[in-house]
Scaffold this motif. Structure first.
Motif, mmCIF file in Angstrom:
data_model
loop_
_atom_site.group_PDB
_atom_site.id
_atom_site.type_symbol
_atom_site.label_atom_id
_atom_site.label_comp_id
_atom_site.label_asym_id
_atom_site.label_seq_id
_atom_site.Cartn_x
_atom_site.Cartn_y
_atom_site.Cartn_z
ATOM 1 N N GLU A 27 -3.704 -0.891 5.979
ATOM 2 C CA GLU A 27 -4.563 -2.010 6.754
ATOM 3 C C GLU A 27 -6.049 -2.122 6.359
ATOM 4 O O GLU A 27 -6.576 -0.700 6.401
ATOM 5 C CB GLU A 27 -4.467 -1.993 8.195
ATOM 6 N N VAL A 28 -6.698 -3.181 6.162
ATOM 7 C CA VAL A 28 -7.934 -3.137 6.182
ATOM 8 C C VAL A 28 -8.609 -4.238 7.185
ATOM 9 O O VAL A 28 -7.948 -5.245 7.160
ATOM 10 C CB VAL A 28 -8.686 -3.547 4.618
ATOM 11 N N THR A 29 -9.500 -3.644 7.970
ATOM 12 C CA THR A 29 -10.169 -4.662 9.033
ATOM 13 C C THR A 29 -11.321 -4.992 8.651
ATOM 14 O O THR A 29 -12.097 -4.081 8.303
ATOM 15 C CB THR A 29 -10.148 -3.973 10.442
ATOM 16 N N ILE A 31 -14.953 -8.188 8.870
ATOM 17 C CA ILE A 31 -15.344 -9.394 9.522
ATOM 18 C C ILE A 31 -15.838 -10.384 8.498
ATOM 19 O O ILE A 31 -16.913 -10.025 7.621
ATOM 20 C CB ILE A 31 -16.578 -8.958 10.610
ATOM 21 N N ASP A 32 -15.349 -11.517 8.622
ATOM 22 C CA ASP A 32 -15.850 -12.386 7.245
ATOM 23 C C ASP A 32 -16.091 -14.011 8.158
ATOM 24 O O ASP A 32 -15.420 -14.507 9.020
ATOM 25 C CB ASP A 32 -14.550 -12.866 6.537
ATOM 26 N N GLN A 33 -17.418 -14.033 7.983
ATOM 27 C CA GLN A 33 -18.002 -15.120 8.816
ATOM 28 C C GLN A 33 -17.749 -15.184 10.250
ATOM 29 O O GLN A 33 -17.290 -16.080 10.807
ATOM 30 C CB GLN A 33 -17.386 -16.627 8.146
ATOM 31 N N SER A 34 -18.152 -13.921 10.918
ATOM 32 C CA SER A 34 -18.268 -13.804 12.220
ATOM 33 C C SER A 34 -16.808 -13.565 12.954
ATOM 34 O O SER A 34 -16.686 -13.837 14.252
ATOM 35 C CB SER A 34 -19.085 -14.685 13.026
ATOM 36 N N GLU A 35 -15.735 -13.610 11.840
ATOM 37 C CA GLU A 35 -14.411 -13.487 12.423
ATOM 38 C C GLU A 35 -13.637 -12.176 12.031
ATOM 39 O O GLU A 35 -13.771 -11.789 10.768
ATOM 40 C CB GLU A 35 -13.821 -14.534 12.081
ATOM 41 N N GLU A 36 -13.236 -11.370 12.884
ATOM 42 C CA GLU A 36 -12.648 -10.114 12.554
ATOM 43 C C GLU A 36 -11.289 -10.509 12.115
ATOM 44 O O GLU A 36 -10.626 -11.178 12.968
ATOM 45 C CB GLU A 36 -12.732 -9.021 13.862
ATOM 46 N N LYS A 37 -10.727 -9.978 10.957
ATOM 47 C CA LYS A 37 -9.760 -10.054 10.396
ATOM 48 C C LYS A 37 -9.023 -8.801 9.933
ATOM 49 O O LYS A 37 -9.572 -8.185 9.691
ATOM 50 C CB LYS A 37 -9.673 -11.094 9.068
ATOM 51 N N THR A 38 -7.709 -8.831 9.718
ATOM 52 C CA THR A 38 -6.969 -7.565 9.395
ATOM 53 C C THR A 38 -5.845 -8.142 8.495
ATOM 54 O O THR A 38 -5.209 -8.785 8.692
ATOM 55 C CB THR A 38 -6.264 -6.687 10.451
ATOM 56 N N LEU A 39 -6.070 -7.291 7.115
ATOM 57 C CA LEU A 39 -5.053 -7.580 5.926
ATOM 58 C C LEU A 39 -3.982 -6.505 6.108
ATOM 59 O O LEU A 39 -4.421 -5.173 6.156
ATOM 60 C CB LEU A 39 -5.648 -7.367 4.877
ATOM 61 N N HIS A 40 -2.947 -6.660 6.276
ATOM 62 C CA HIS A 40 -1.841 -5.654 6.331
ATOM 63 C C HIS A 40 -1.074 -5.677 5.084
ATOM 64 O O HIS A 40 -0.418 -6.661 4.571
ATOM 65 C CB HIS A 40 -0.568 -6.111 7.553
ATOM 66 N N VAL A 41 -1.156 -4.706 4.226
ATOM 67 C CA VAL A 41 -0.212 -4.535 2.982
ATOM 68 C C VAL A 41 0.903 -3.753 3.242
ATOM 69 O O VAL A 41 0.669 -2.454 3.518
ATOM 70 C CB VAL A 41 -1.189 -4.090 1.873
ATOM 71 N N LEU A 42 2.224 -4.060 3.053
ATOM 72 C CA LEU A 42 3.226 -3.437 3.094
ATOM 73 C C LEU A 42 3.893 -3.181 1.924
ATOM 74 O O LEU A 42 3.889 -4.143 0.940
ATOM 75 C CB LEU A 42 4.232 -4.278 3.996
ATOM 76 N N LEU A 78 -7.739 -1.920 0.937
ATOM 77 C CA LEU A 78 -9.113 -2.078 0.718
ATOM 78 C C LEU A 78 -9.097 -2.475 -0.856
ATOM 79 O O LEU A 78 -9.782 -3.380 -1.105
ATOM 80 C CB LEU A 78 -9.867 -0.857 0.824
ATOM 81 N N VAL A 79 -8.351 -1.826 -1.638
ATOM 82 C CA VAL A 79 -8.292 -2.160 -2.956
ATOM 83 C C VAL A 79 -7.574 -3.467 -3.343
ATOM 84 O O VAL A 79 -8.365 -4.380 -4.084
ATOM 85 C CB VAL A 79 -7.633 -1.070 -3.816
ATOM 86 N N CYS A 80 -6.564 -3.851 -2.613
ATOM 87 C CA CYS A 80 -6.153 -5.286 -2.837
ATOM 88 C C CYS A 80 -6.984 -6.242 -2.442
ATOM 89 O O CYS A 80 -7.170 -7.241 -3.132
ATOM 90 C CB CYS A 80 -4.825 -5.463 -1.671
ATOM 91 N N LEU A 81 -7.809 -6.212 -1.412
ATOM 92 C CA LEU A 81 -9.025 -7.152 -0.726
ATOM 93 C C LEU A 81 -9.932 -7.038 -2.044
ATOM 94 O O LEU A 81 -10.555 -8.295 -2.319
ATOM 95 C CB LEU A 81 -9.332 -6.625 0.516
ATOM 96 N N ILE A 82 -10.643 -5.819 -2.579
ATOM 97 C CA ILE A 82 -11.409 -6.152 -3.534
ATOM 98 C C ILE A 82 -10.987 -6.738 -4.618
ATOM 99 O O ILE A 82 -11.799 -7.671 -5.304
ATOM 100 C CB ILE A 82 -11.973 -4.598 -3.820
ATOM 101 N N LYS A 83 -9.737 -6.483 -5.117
ATOM 102 C CA LYS A 83 -9.334 -7.144 -6.512
ATOM 103 C C LYS A 83 -9.071 -8.530 -6.236
ATOM 104 O O LYS A 83 -9.161 -9.392 -7.249
ATOM 105 C CB LYS A 83 -7.898 -6.367 -6.846
ATOM 106 N N ASN A 84 -8.501 -8.935 -4.920
ATOM 107 C CA ASN A 84 -8.329 -10.268 -4.768
ATOM 108 C C ASN A 84 -8.958 -10.878 -3.572
ATOM 109 O O ASN A 84 -8.337 -10.782 -2.417
ATOM 110 C CB ASN A 84 -6.696 -10.636 -4.438
ATOM 111 N N PRO A 85 -10.161 -11.035 -3.550
ATOM 112 C CA PRO A 85 -10.851 -11.692 -2.560
ATOM 113 C C PRO A 85 -10.153 -12.806 -1.813
ATOM 114 O O PRO A 85 -10.287 -12.929 -0.444
ATOM 115 C CB PRO A 85 -12.476 -11.850 -2.870
ATOM 116 N N GLY A 86 -9.325 -13.518 -2.301
ATOM 117 C CA GLY A 86 -8.811 -14.607 -1.605
ATOM 118 C C GLY A 86 -7.629 -14.047 -0.459
ATOM 119 O O GLY A 86 -7.128 -14.755 0.312
ATOM 120 N N LEU A 87 -7.439 -12.746 -0.525
ATOM 121 C CA LEU A 87 -6.508 -12.084 0.553
ATOM 122 C C LEU A 87 -6.976 -12.192 1.948
ATOM 123 O O LEU A 87 -6.460 -12.120 2.895
ATOM 124 C CB LEU A 87 -5.984 -10.815 0.072
#
Length: 139
Positions: A27-29, A31-42, A78-87
Motif C-alpha cells: 500500500e502507498v498512501t 495526498i493528491d490535490q488535498s485528498e488523501e488516497k491509498t493505492l492497494h496492490v495485491l 510505491l514503484v507502481c505509482l511512480i511507473k504509472n501515475p494514472g494509478l
C-alpha cells in the motif's frame, strides 16, 4: 503529490477455503490535490522470490537505515505509482502475471528509492513532484 506511507504485508487466511496466503498486499498512501488516497496492490507472493531478477536488491530487507528496515513488499505499490501515475485515480491494482509485475520495475531509478522511503518512514511525508524524476530517461 505527497507520499505519506508505504507498507507491505503478507495476507493470511481468514477462512480455511480461501487463498489469501498466496498473496501479498502493498500500500502507498498519498495526498493528491488535498485528498488523501491509498493505492492497494495485491500480487502473487511467489513474485517475491524473483525480485532480484528485476531490481538491484539481493535480499530482504532491501534497505536498512538505523532501526528502519524496508522490505521489498513495502515498495511495490510505491514503484507502481511512480511507473504509472494514472494509478493515483485507482484504489486497487491486482497483478497475477510475473511479466506485468516485472514491467513496473523496468527503468526505475532504484538509487533514488531510499530517499523516498526513508523520508516517509522518518517524517511521514515525501514531496513527489514528478514521477519522471524516478524513471530512467532514454537519451
Amino acid at each position: 503529490m505527497f507520499i505519506t506511507d508505504c507498507i507491505g504485508y503478507e495476507l493470511e487466511k481468514e477462512k480455511s477455503n480461501t487463498s489469501e496466503d498466496f498473496f501479498n498486499r502493498s500500500e502507498v498512501t498519498f495526498i493528491d490535490q488535498s485528498e488523501e488516497k491509498t493505492l492497494h496492490v495485491l500480487y502473487v507472493r511467489y513474485f517475491d522470490e524473483f525480485f532480484q531478477e528485476f531490481t538491484p536488491y539481493q535480499q530482504n530487507p532491501i534497505l536498512t537505515k538505523g532501526d528502519i528496515q524496508v522490505t521489498f513488499k513495502d515498495i511495490v505499490a510505491l514503484v507502481c505509482l511512480i511507473k504509472n501515475p494514472g494509478l493515483r485515480n485507482r484504489k486497487r491494482l491486482y497483478i497475477n502475471s510475473k511479466q506485468e509485475f516485472a514491467s513496473y520495475f523496468q527503468d526505475i531509478e532504484f538509487d533514488k528509492i531510499p530517499e523516498i522511503v526513508f523520508s516517509v518512514k522518518q517524517n511521514n511525508k515525501f514531496a513527489l513532484h514528478s514521477p519522471l524524476d524516478y524513471i530512467k530517461q532514454t537519451r
